[in-house]
Design a protein around this motif. Structure first.
Motif, short mmCIF file in Angstrom:
data_model
loop_
_atom_site.label_atom_id
_atom_site.label_comp_id
_atom_site.label_asym_id
_atom_site.label_seq_id
_atom_site.Cartn_x
_atom_site.Cartn_y
_atom_site.Cartn_z
N LYS A 151 -7.47 2.33 -6.13
CA LYS A 151 -6.27 2.75 -6.85
C LYS A 151 -6.58 4.14 -7.36
N PHE A 152 -5.69 5.06 -7.04
CA PHE A 152 -5.98 6.47 -7.25
C PHE A 152 -5.02 7.07 -8.27
N MET A 191 0.84 -1.18 0.00
CA MET A 191 0.00 0.00 0.00
C MET A 191 0.89 1.24 0.00
N ASP A 192 0.42 2.25 -0.70
CA ASP A 192 1.17 3.49 -0.76
C ASP A 192 0.70 4.50 0.29
N VAL A 193 -0.61 4.50 0.55
CA VAL A 193 -1.19 5.50 1.45
C VAL A 193 -2.26 4.85 2.32
N ILE A 194 -2.29 5.23 3.58
CA ILE A 194 -3.42 4.89 4.45
C ILE A 194 -4.09 6.21 4.78
N ARG A 195 -5.35 6.33 4.40
CA ARG A 195 -6.10 7.57 4.57
C ARG A 195 -7.13 7.38 5.68
N THR A 225 -1.77 4.92 -7.41
CA THR A 225 -1.45 4.92 -6.00
C THR A 225 -2.46 4.05 -5.26
N LYS A 226 -1.98 3.10 -4.49
CA LYS A 226 -2.85 2.18 -3.76
C LYS A 226 -3.16 2.79 -2.40
N VAL A 227 -4.47 2.97 -2.15
CA VAL A 227 -4.92 3.66 -0.94
C VAL A 227 -5.87 2.77 -0.16
N GLY A 268 -8.44 3.27 2.83
CA GLY A 268 -9.11 4.30 3.62
C GLY A 268 -9.84 3.66 4.79
#
Length: 153
Positions: free
Chosen positions: A16-17, A1-5, A22-24, A26
């Protein structure tokens, strides 16, 4: 994962954003605070497994198409306003908007039906992964808590 929101919803999701894909993951703070440790692990395993099992509804193309069509539907769907400025023209205009909204809904429905089997397969596999990693009781309990979203939203 690239981001945890983190946000204020009672939900968890994987997307995927943008063009860089970008793998997010949430996670809503209200949901996360309602879970115990093993349930948190189950939710994170479930959402991560969407990427691992290549869920087509989470891809950029299908996910964006469904989001855009849903946005069109909400935009076109007529709303009732008390003080209509168009007078007698408001009824035919509202009828035309409703018919266009129905066509958009049909398009959304058929897109959803086209990916239904694949989506169900992916959900089954992600639930299975969550059960294997965190335990069946934790996965079941975490997923059942997601049903409180309408109350907590």
């Amino acid at each position: 994962m690239d981001v945890i929101r983190m946000d204020n919803s009672f939900n968890a999701y994987f997307i995927k954003f943008n063009r860089r894909r970008t793998k997010v993951i949430g996670i809503g703070v209200p949901l996360f605070s309602a879970l115990n440790l093993s349930e948190k692990i189950a939710i994170l395993a479930h959402e991560t497994a969407h990427h691992a099992h290549k869920d087509v509804t989470r891809t950029w193309f299908i996910g964006s198409a469904m989001y855009i069509i849903a946005s069109w539907y909400e935009f076109v769907l007529p709303c009732c306003e008390e003080d209509e400025k168009l007078g007698p023209l408001s009824t035919p205009i509202r009828y035309a908007q409703l018919q266009l909204a129905n066509l958009i809904f049909i398009l959304y429905y058929f897109l959803g039906a086209a990916v239904w089997d694949e989506s169900q397969r992916a959900e089954y596999l992600t639930d299975r992964v969550a059960g294997q990693i965190a335990g069946t009781d934790a996965a079941s309990s975490a997923l059942s808590k997601l049903h409180f979203a309408p109350i907590c939203a």
